[in-house]
Motif scaffolding. Sequence first.
Motif, PDB file in Angstrom:
ATOM      1  N   SER A  33       0.838  -1.203   0.000  1.00 19.25           N
ATOM      2  CA  SER A  33       0.000   0.000   0.000  1.00 19.25           C
ATOM      3  C   SER A  33       0.867   1.245   0.000  1.00 19.25           C
ATOM      4  CB  SER A  33      -0.897   0.036   1.242  1.00 19.25           C
ATOM      5  OG  SER A  33      -1.771  -1.058   1.301  1.00 19.25           O
ATOM      6  N   TYR A  35       0.627   5.463   1.170  1.00 12.19           N
ATOM      7  CA  TYR A  35      -0.087   6.488   1.907  1.00 12.19           C
ATOM      8  C   TYR A  35       0.636   7.816   1.756  1.00 12.19           C
ATOM      9  CZ  TYR A  35      -3.056   3.071   4.231  1.00 12.19           C
ATOM     10  OH  TYR A  35      -3.980   2.093   4.493  1.00 12.19           O
ATOM     11  N   PHE A  45      -4.859   7.119   2.442  1.00  9.28           N
ATOM     12  CA  PHE A  45      -4.610   6.022   1.519  1.00  9.28           C
ATOM     13  C   PHE A  45      -4.541   6.520   0.083  1.00  9.28           C
ATOM     14  CE2 PHE A  45      -4.782   1.839  -0.194  1.00  9.28           C
ATOM     15  CZ  PHE A  45      -5.656   1.882  -1.275  1.00  9.28           C
ATOM     16  N   TYR A  48      -3.210   0.470  -3.574  1.00  2.00           N
ATOM     17  CA  TYR A  48      -2.860  -0.853  -3.076  1.00  2.00           C
ATOM     18  C   TYR A  48      -2.608  -1.777  -4.259  1.00  2.00           C
ATOM     19  CZ  TYR A  48      -3.413  -5.448  -0.845  1.00  2.00           C
ATOM     20  OH  TYR A  48      -3.229  -6.732  -0.406  1.00  2.00           O
ATOM     21  N   ARG A  91       1.640  -5.794   3.738  1.00  2.00           N
ATOM     22  CA  ARG A  91       0.736  -6.683   4.432  1.00  2.00           C
ATOM     23  C   ARG A  91       1.275  -8.091   4.153  1.00  2.00           C
ATOM     24  NH1 ARG A  91      -5.173  -7.745   1.833  1.00  2.00           N
ATOM     25  NH2 ARG A  91      -6.127  -8.913   3.515  1.00  2.00           N
ATOM     26  N   PHE A  97      -2.722 -10.865   8.087  1.00  2.00           N
ATOM     27  CA  PHE A  97      -3.329 -10.196   6.947  1.00  2.00           C
ATOM     28  C   PHE A  97      -4.038  -8.910   7.339  1.00  2.00           C
ATOM     29  CE2 PHE A  97      -7.876 -10.811   7.550  1.00  2.00           C
ATOM     30  CZ  PHE A  97      -7.913 -11.779   8.530  1.00  2.00           C
ATOM     31  N   LYS A  99      -2.917  -6.533   9.336  1.00  2.00           N
ATOM     32  CA  LYS A  99      -2.051  -5.468   9.798  1.00  2.00           C
ATOM     33  C   LYS A  99      -1.114  -4.987   8.690  1.00  2.00           C
ATOM     34  CE  LYS A  99      -0.730  -8.075  13.220  1.00  2.00           C
ATOM     35  NZ  LYS A  99       0.083  -8.533  14.367  1.00  2.00           N
ATOM     36  N   LEU A 100      -0.643  -3.760   8.851  1.00  2.00           N
ATOM     37  CA  LEU A 100       0.323  -3.167   7.935  1.00  2.00           C
ATOM     38  C   LEU A 100       1.616  -2.853   8.674  1.00  2.00           C
ATOM     39  CD1 LEU A 100      -1.884  -0.549   6.049  1.00  2.00           C
ATOM     40  CD2 LEU A 100      -0.890  -2.595   5.059  1.00  2.00           C
TER      41      LEU A 100
ATOM     42  N   ARG B  98     -10.858  -5.276   3.983  1.00  2.00           N
ATOM     43  CA  ARG B  98      -9.763  -4.482   3.428  1.00  2.00           C
ATOM     44  C   ARG B  98      -8.766  -4.095   4.510  1.00  2.00           C
ATOM     45  NH1 ARG B  98     -11.135  -0.386  -1.109  1.00  2.00           N
ATOM     46  NH2 ARG B  98      -9.186  -1.334  -1.761  1.00  2.00           N
ATOM     47  N   ALA B  99      -8.680  -4.933   5.554  1.00  2.00           N
ATOM     48  CA  ALA B  99      -7.901  -4.568   6.735  1.00  2.00           C
ATOM     49  C   ALA B  99      -6.455  -4.270   6.418  1.00  2.00           C
ATOM     50  CB  ALA B  99      -8.005  -5.684   7.764  1.00  2.00           C
ATOM     51  N   GLY B 100      -5.864  -5.030   5.504  1.00  2.00           N
ATOM     52  CA  GLY B 100      -4.454  -4.812   5.232  1.00  2.00           C
ATOM     53  C   GLY B 100      -4.223  -3.869   4.083  1.00  2.00           C
ATOM     54  N   GLU B 101      -5.294  -3.345   3.499  1.00  2.00           N
ATOM     55  CA  GLU B 101      -5.144  -2.484   2.345  1.00  2.00           C
ATOM     56  C   GLU B 101      -5.387  -1.031   2.699  1.00  2.00           C
ATOM     57  OE1 GLU B 101      -7.465  -5.951  -0.150  1.00  2.00           O
ATOM     58  OE2 GLU B 101      -7.813  -3.872  -0.685  1.00  2.00           O
ATOM     59  N   THR B 102      -6.603  -0.707   2.986  1.00  2.00           N
ATOM     60  CA  THR B 102      -7.009   0.673   3.198  1.00  2.00           C
ATOM     61  C   THR B 102      -7.357   0.899   4.651  1.00  2.00           C
ATOM     62  OG1 THR B 102      -8.033   0.573   1.028  1.00  2.00           O
ATOM     63  CG2 THR B 102      -8.556   2.484   2.391  1.00  2.00           C
TER      64      THR B 102
END
Lengths: 112, 114
Positions: A33, A35, A45, A48, A91, A97, A99-100, B98-102
């Motif tokens: 992603s 930002y 954001f 992605y 991610r 999955f 978390k970033l 979309r937890a890991g995306e946005t």
Amino acid sequence: GQSLEQPSEVTAVEGAIVQINCTYQTSGFYGLSWYQQHDGGAPTFLSYNALDGLEETGRFSSFLSRSDSYGYLLLQELQMKDSASYFCAVRDQGTGFQKLVFGTGTRLLVSP
Amino acid sequence: NAGVTQTPKFRILKIGQSMTLQCTQDMNHNYMYWYRQDPGMGLKLIYYSVGAGITDKGEVPNGYNVSRSTTEDFPLRLELAAPSQTSVYFCASTTSGRAGETQYFGPGTRLLVL
């Protein structure tokens, strides 16, 4: 663990094109992603990528190469308001999955 | 929708004091996160929650606690403030798909510990 590398600063002039690179090391990659964060503001954001290739959203595009563990953000027709910090974030299975993990950011300075 | 709101915007604490940073979202998101951002650095995850009653540690949880009694609220508690906790704190939320995306971020709380 995960690690991401971005240039600390990039400079460009209005109307130009700039590319901000991001290389990463992860365990079980899901997606990358991008930002944007203006000084004193919150991250917002931008894009992605889960699959290889280019994703285009207006003046901004994001590219991913999973085999090279590499991605970039491309900003076209730069405007003064694009001066901000840009963060890549991954991610992956290592963090889960949901978390970033964020890079340290690239500060973009756009001059007239 | 107001999105993600955080209070206070700015706070000065003395070493050893306690405080709660408030975070509320009105988007019915089940995933919520707390990050800290030190000057010139990226965001580091403190705690996160995947739904009411469920929380888990992130990368830098020491010195902090959280609770999630409702979908909307995710407060962060600092029990004994230390100068190392001087930072900007961001709350974020997203949907499970979309937890890991946005992720959608609040405006942040700037904390200075002296």
